[in-house]
Design a protein around this motif. Structure first.
Motif, PDB file in Angstrom:
ATOM      1  N   SER A  17     -37.199 -35.303 -13.035  1.00  0.00           N
ATOM      2  CA  SER A  17     -37.328 -35.470 -14.431  1.00  0.00           C
ATOM      3  C   SER A  17     -36.937 -36.882 -15.138  1.00  0.00           C
ATOM      4  O   SER A  17     -37.545 -37.377 -15.836  1.00  0.00           O
ATOM      5  N   ASP A  40     -40.735 -27.041 -14.830  1.00  0.00           N
ATOM      6  CA  ASP A  40     -39.568 -26.521 -14.152  1.00  0.00           C
ATOM      7  C   ASP A  40     -38.774 -25.484 -15.442  1.00  0.00           C
ATOM      8  O   ASP A  40     -38.823 -26.035 -16.547  1.00  0.00           O
ATOM      9  N   GLN A  42     -36.124 -25.085 -16.280  1.00  0.00           N
ATOM     10  CA  GLN A  42     -34.971 -25.745 -16.860  1.00  0.00           C
ATOM     11  C   GLN A  42     -35.282 -26.299 -18.196  1.00  0.00           C
ATOM     12  O   GLN A  42     -34.640 -26.578 -18.885  1.00  0.00           O
ATOM     13  N   ASN A  44     -36.167 -29.693 -18.541  1.00  0.00           N
ATOM     14  CA  ASN A  44     -35.438 -30.754 -18.642  1.00  0.00           C
ATOM     15  C   ASN A  44     -36.533 -32.003 -19.532  1.00  0.00           C
ATOM     16  O   ASN A  44     -35.912 -32.691 -20.152  1.00  0.00           O
ATOM     17  N   ASP A 170     -43.886 -32.786 -14.233  1.00  0.00           N
ATOM     18  CA  ASP A 170     -42.155 -32.633 -13.781  1.00  0.00           C
ATOM     19  C   ASP A 170     -42.194 -31.249 -12.778  1.00  0.00           C
ATOM     20  O   ASP A 170     -42.387 -30.278 -13.709  1.00  0.00           O
TER      21      ASP A 170
HETATM   22 MG   LIG Z   1     -35.776 -32.027 -13.256  1.00  0.00          MG
END
Ligand SMILES: [Mg+2]
Ligand SMILES: Nc1ncnc2c1ncn2[C@@H]1O[C@H](COP(=O)(O)OP(=O)(O)OP(=O)(O)O)[C@@H](O)[C@H]1O
Length: 342
Positions: A17, A40, A42, A44, A170
């Protein structure tokens, strides 16, 4: 132009990221348009760009539970649709406060490389539900992102990827998400830490790419290179590990085919500061106390961005490199500006 690049490494915290955001910063200041696809759960990359997906209540509820949905279209809807060219509809244009550039400042102070010209940043965001999606995928479903991104919605139309100079994906470490990401890309760019576990993840990631070539019928993916992240030149082990890796590559060891680029992103608090503030690292070029580390990080990111442009055959690659070398005052040029010129 084969402009879709998947930023990969099958290790958490390797710098995927971080590199995605650093490259985005460098490329848009060079006047290029960059689409970031966050693959992802997440999220990020989206958070770093100041557009974290928010959940909002929907009308429907069950029992005492209010159901929620994301406030914007995300990569999940794009993949679920699987319809050619549909990625365009989910792109958010980034105009968050942190990512507004000082257009009047020179490049070495955080402004554009050529006067007044900052590229656009687009984002297809992600959130936690992406984690559960692969459970439903059959083998043919691994091409969905490739269809939505790389194919035009109608015959003779423009594919979403072609509206951008560079598309960066990413990626997450989960295998199925990695396969989906790689299938939509023409290149993988590896990034990792010069630590034991970081280096061990290199052949591991290469294995995934080879798997995508051999078992998912995508021999159109190449690994463009490997860059080191969070590098401290004074650490003897880090130096030894990068030398071992270079040797493994030169000796053509199995799963070591990734060309090792001569670029090390330094370990610097200004990098995590930029994440915390949802601002590009170049924003710190205008400050006094963080200027020096920011300049170092920016120059490495710019060198990587230029090598990426060379690799994909971007028509402006040569011109931008020349302008770049001119743009930094001589006394601030670090050795990355002279080494690794393709
Ligand atoms: Mg990442
Ligand atoms: N060069 C650097 N200097 C200082 N801190 C860094 C640097 N690179 C990354 N970090 C920090 O290390 C952490 C991990 O980096 P990052 O999130 O980019 O890794 P990742 O590969 O994307 O991880 P994940 O697999 O969880 O997606 C982050 O908190 C980030 O701020």
């Amino acid at each position: 132009m084969k402009n879709v690049v998947s930023v990969m490494m099958r290790k958490g915290g390797a710098g995927k990221s971080t590199l995605t955001l650093l490259l985005t910063d460098a490329l848009v200041r060079m006047g290029l348009n960059v689409l970031v696809i966050d693959m992802d759960p997440q999220g990020n990359a989206g958070t770093g760009l100041g557009r974290k997906v928010q959940m909002r209540a929907v009308e429907a509820r069950i029992g005492k539970t209010t159901l929620e949905e994301p406030d914007v279209l995300t990569v999940i809807e794009v993949i679920q649709s699987g319809e050619d060219g549909v990625a365009d509809e989910a792109v958010l244009l980034i105009d968050t406060p942190g990512w507004q550039y000082p257009i009047d400042l020179p490049f070495h102070r955080g402004g554009p490389l050529s006067a007044g010209k900052i590229g656009r940043v687009g984002l297809i965001p992600s959130y936690s539900a992406l984690e559960d999606l692969p459970a439903s995928w059959k083998p043919t479903d691994f091409e969905r992102l490739a269809h939505t991104l790389l194919l035009p919605a109608e015959r003779g139309g423009i594919a979403p990827s072609h509206r951008w100079d560079v598309v960066l994906i990413d990626t997450a470490i989960a295998r199925a998400l990695g396969v989906q990401s790689a299938k939509a890309a023409f290149y993988a760019l590896f990034v990792t830490n010069a630590e034991k576990f970081g280096v061990d993840a290199i052949p591991e990631t290469m294995r995934l790419v080879e798997d995508v070539r051999d078992h998912y019928y995508h021999d159109g993916i190449d690994v463009m290179g490997l860059v080191w992240n969070a590098y401290s030149p004074n650490q003897i082990t880090a130096r030894a590990l990068t030398m071992d890796a270079a040797q493994a590559h030169t000796a053509k060891q199995k799963h070591w085919d990734a060309p090792i680029w001569p670029f090390e992103i330094p370990k610097a608090t200004v990098v995590s500061d930029s994440h915390d503030m949802a601002a590009p690292v170049s924003a710190f070029l205008g400050t006094s106390e963080k200027r020096k580390p920011a300049a170092k990080v920016c120059q490495v990111a710019e060198a990587i961005a230029l090598r990426l442009l060379d690799t994909i055959g971007h028509p402006l690659a040569g011109e931008l490199r020349e302008a770049w070398v001119q743009a930094w005052p001589e006394n601030e040029q670090t050795n990355v500006m002279t080494k690794g010129v393709a």
